[in-house]
Design a protein around this motif. Structure first.
Motif, PDB file in Angstrom:
ATOM      1  N   GLU D 239       0.846  -1.188   0.000  1.00 30.74           N
ATOM      2  CA  GLU D 239       0.000   0.000   0.000  1.00 30.74           C
ATOM      3  C   GLU D 239       0.882   1.237   0.000  1.00 30.74           C
ATOM      4  OE1 GLU D 239      -3.945  -0.296   1.956  1.00 30.74           O
ATOM      5  OE2 GLU D 239      -3.380   1.552   2.987  1.00 30.74           O
ATOM      6  N   PRO D 265      -4.812   6.073   0.097  1.00 27.76           N
ATOM      7  CA  PRO D 265      -4.122   4.784   0.019  1.00 27.76           C
ATOM      8  C   PRO D 265      -4.335   4.116  -1.336  1.00 27.76           C
ATOM      9  CG  PRO D 265      -6.190   4.528   1.217  1.00 27.76           C
ATOM     10  CD  PRO D 265      -6.146   5.953   0.715  1.00 27.76           C
ATOM     11  N   LEU D 266      -3.260   3.644  -1.936  1.00 26.56           N
ATOM     12  CA  LEU D 266      -3.372   2.782  -3.132  1.00 26.56           C
ATOM     13  C   LEU D 266      -2.837   1.413  -2.753  1.00 26.56           C
ATOM     14  CD1 LEU D 266      -2.117   4.940  -6.172  1.00 26.56           C
ATOM     15  CD2 LEU D 266      -4.397   4.829  -5.159  1.00 26.56           C
ATOM     16  N   ARG D 267      -3.683   0.412  -2.834  1.00 16.16           N
ATOM     17  CA  ARG D 267      -3.297  -0.941  -2.441  1.00 16.16           C
ATOM     18  C   ARG D 267      -3.193  -1.798  -3.690  1.00 16.16           C
ATOM     19  NH1 ARG D 267      -6.935  -3.855   2.083  1.00 16.16           N
ATOM     20  NH2 ARG D 267      -6.387  -1.908   3.127  1.00 16.16           N
ATOM     21  N   PHE D 268      -2.105  -2.493  -3.856  1.00 14.26           N
ATOM     22  CA  PHE D 268      -1.943  -3.291  -5.080  1.00 14.26           C
ATOM     23  C   PHE D 268      -1.110  -4.536  -4.781  1.00 14.26           C
ATOM     24  CE2 PHE D 268       2.491  -2.190  -5.880  1.00 14.26           C
ATOM     25  CZ  PHE D 268       2.609  -1.031  -5.141  1.00 14.26           C
TER      26      PHE D 268
END
Lengths: 294, 294, 294, 294
Positions: D239, D265-268
């Motif tokens: 994240e 938040p960017l979750r990948f």
């Protein structure tokens, strides 16, 4: 004038044929056959019964029926010799306003089609733009005779479903209408974009675009009425042009003489005449996005 | 042929004037004055010195200098009586290919401008599209004489900066070039979109668009060369058209005869001739977005 | 039990005071004063009249009124000595379930505030999360006495407006409710994403998140009920977590064991208790976007 | 200390075995066999030859070799009885810092695996997060013996490829490294977002997240170094948290006390240890989007 299904169920056979005899082009025998099968519980049942009668007819009767349809943009249309329904349907797709080269192209396609299949080209023009009609024309010219007769009967189903829709009220009316709508969100300010002018065009493969109208977004960033509604969508390619630069200028956003975004075009195709195409614009002065929404 | 700043610093006064005498239109005296101020440490210094000489000249000399410039799309241009630089510059903006109504509009604007200010309209045409020149023309017609003389001198600074850029190599060359680039990402598959055709157009306020070129994206979804590079951008409005429908068809994505997205137009304005406009497309068969990137 | 404005306008003074005496904390005199001003045309008018009475009271009466409010998470709350309204309001913000360190922090803030201003800290807790209450507490501790008395009265206006909203029905009720909603669009397939699980959390500045609930999108990609509705929103920070990876797997999109997108968190702040926060998700397996919609 | 392929090709057999004997765990015979096949044109050739030797060995020799590997987070690791390479590799995945329940889980899995397959569980831990190791562990426990032996040998190929990569320089080195990068574009202002703090976390299935680091975007909206580079990516879930609210505040955009977007938040997920994951953020104060870029 609209009749109710109850009225149609109750009236005399002659009145029934008078009322619905023109639904199938030059073929009052279809209504006549259906009259004996009354009462119908739904409009869809009545339509199905009429189509079954056509499908059950002898090959010879079917061919005579198919041959009774007019050419598209043909001599009969030019001479004012069409039925009232056909006249209105062809005009709606702009087939009464062709340039000479466009007329010539239709003439050439009509000739080729008739030579190949022995019947005129039949398509439900109310579900098509002119460009889409021409594409269908060229594609269907490559069919074999059986496939093409089936295609013609399918189109007659669509044509007559629409004619019935405008003639009869009652339970079980099939949905024949589509919708094009939009929504403009100003993601610079985080709220709907009010007062945005939108111009709406139909594009053509072979000529200049047709302006269908202009509208202004309301306080919710939507248009008070859908761009198209209460009618089948014409299969074809469209473009919405959003005057978004003027919107940001009104909102006091500084911009160059030549802003990065001024008029934003969204071009999209319609393939489903009864579909809902929601095509929103999310924009800042420096970015935008669109999608098929719901 | 390009000269180095070292060569220019070292050569005789006469040779210097021969080399740079045409940078300022019909005004070798500017180069002559600058010759005495050599050596220059940077190209920018040399240019600044030349501009200072113009600004320091008497009002009468300045007016004579300004009057020495040709009309845009004027009689001299039609008669082939322009300097080589002016000919190339005006042709680059398409001013040598005007329709009669467009020529008439320039003629009318030239007349109005000259009557009002006593000098020809001067603009650095290499930084403008035709539409942008016309907008400048109309806006500057509303200036007062002092503001307009300042505007004309600013434009001469831009014109001569570009002429020097093509003539002299050396340290301290100002950046005069802009760039337009793009990038196509297939967010349906999560990778760069390869093989996408892009057509590139300049739009005009008053007439048909001009096709500037076509290209195909490479394996990284970019174009091997920028759409425009190594030259000033022309201020104006552009449109990129991405053949994204064909891309998804090649990738095996099922689509209707009339796909929702086929050719996607991105229209954007360029306001900074020396800017970098990165205009990417992120697309699925059902959505797309763009933004000014970096 | 809800009373109508008509009933309140018609009842005896004593009954009126019995009905509305607890709207203003330990201050039935406010209702008593308002009783004489009946009839009221709208609920808002009645509320305004009550607030005017408080504002018109002597400084001493006002102070006694303000001092009649309980501490937040204070001794009275722990001892069960609050009014029924205050008990419910404080519980709703989780102030009855504090850890020891959290309780200690409130105690410290209450002490500092009372020492500084001579009154308890008053805030409309139904419009706040615990984190937001603490932020307000710390910010307002820096006010001067006059600004803080004004702030306390504003909060009493909000508290009593909500208490009236739950007690009285009638024309002119002010809007006290907000809404949080979402919409999931699958831009890989161009349609609403059905069956997507969404978990909904309240985040805290100083501790673990609170799970508020979970839901599943319907056929239109929306939730059957808004995530929050029919009540004021609590000012604070929230997170929606969309199980989008499972959606694409169900739709047959190939994915790695560890997909690029699996659970997508959207974190957003709510600043307007009466606002509408529409927070959609547009997603493919490789991209997503969100925005404050309408 | 790194050796060149030329040096390895030229040195004595004994020196070669000394140099590379520890690449295959407790199996200097692999290097010994490869020594006789010199010279190698590429590092990949040398590696392939070593792997072929393992695959060509008798079943008994292979089993002895596989049994020579240590348990993950096992007794040997706790007692400091691992080879230097294994110690570093296990520590890199955090296996030296397990809580008691986590240690117990590994112990239970190790026991189950050894009972089932007669060898320790072998996985290239440098390509995995702890969560991903546990997922692999559970999935591979369901394999049959032949599939699992093949899986173990594949992992040994990955382990030794990485060990060679750190030991030998020369032509034909396979790419073993991945990259995670980002880019922040401020689509409110149409330029890269400079000075944005980004916190970077590894998420765990069964416990608190691990903070991997923090960085600040530069003038181009990028980070001076990739978030991860010059090493294999660890398969797992990550994240990024962008402090975008502070960015807009610094740029003077008005915002509420609780802004709509503050920390994004960017979750990948990362599935390819040697892949490039470019995860940009395009944001306004009211919207954002991300995608797997290139």
């Amino acid at each position: 004038m609209t009749l109710t299904l109850d009225q149609l169920n109750a009236m005399s056979r002659d009145d029934f044929v008078t009322a619905l005899g023109s639904i199938f082009e030059h073929a009052p025998w279809v209504a006549d056959g259906a009259a004996a099968r009354r009462p119908f519980a739904t409009v869809a049942d009545m339509h199905r019964t009429m189509l079954d009668a056509v499908e059950a007819a002898s090959a010879e009767t079917q061919m005579r029926f198919l041959r009774g349809h007019p050419d598209l943009a043909g001599k009969a249309a030019r001479d004012g010799a069409l039925t009232a329904d056909s006249t209105a349907e062809q005009a709606g797709a702009g087939l009464d306003r062709l340039s000479e080269p466009q007329y010539a192209r239709f003439h050439q396609l009509n000739t080729a089609y008739t030579q190949r299949f022995g019947i005129p080209f039949i398509v439900c023009v109310r579900r098509h733009t002119r460009s889409s009609i021409l594409r269908q024309f060229e594609r269907r010219l490559t069919n074999d005779a059986a496939a093409e007769r089936a295609a013609a009967l399918r189109e007659i189903g669509l044509i007559t479903r629409l004619r019935l829709d405008g003639t009869v009220d009652g339970p079980g009316k099939p949905n024949v209408n589509g919708r094009i709508s939009t929504h403009v969100l100003d993601t610079h300010m985080g709220r709907p974009a009010e007062g945005v002018r939108i111009d709406f065009f139909e594009l053509q493969d072979d000529g200049p675009e047709t302006r269908l109208g202009s509208t202004i977004t309301n306080a919710d960033g939507r248009t008070d009425k859908p761009l198209v509604g209460d009618q089948p969508l014409r299969i074809g390619v469209y473009e919405l042009r959003f005057h978004i630069g003027a919107h940001f200028t009104r909102r006091g956003v500084p911009a160059a003489d030549t802003p990065f975004l001024d008029i934003v075009p969204l071009r999209f195709g319609v393939a489903e005449a009864e579909g809902h195409y929601h095509v929103p614009l999310l924009a800042t002065p420096w970015s935008y996005s669109t999608y098929r929404g719901s």
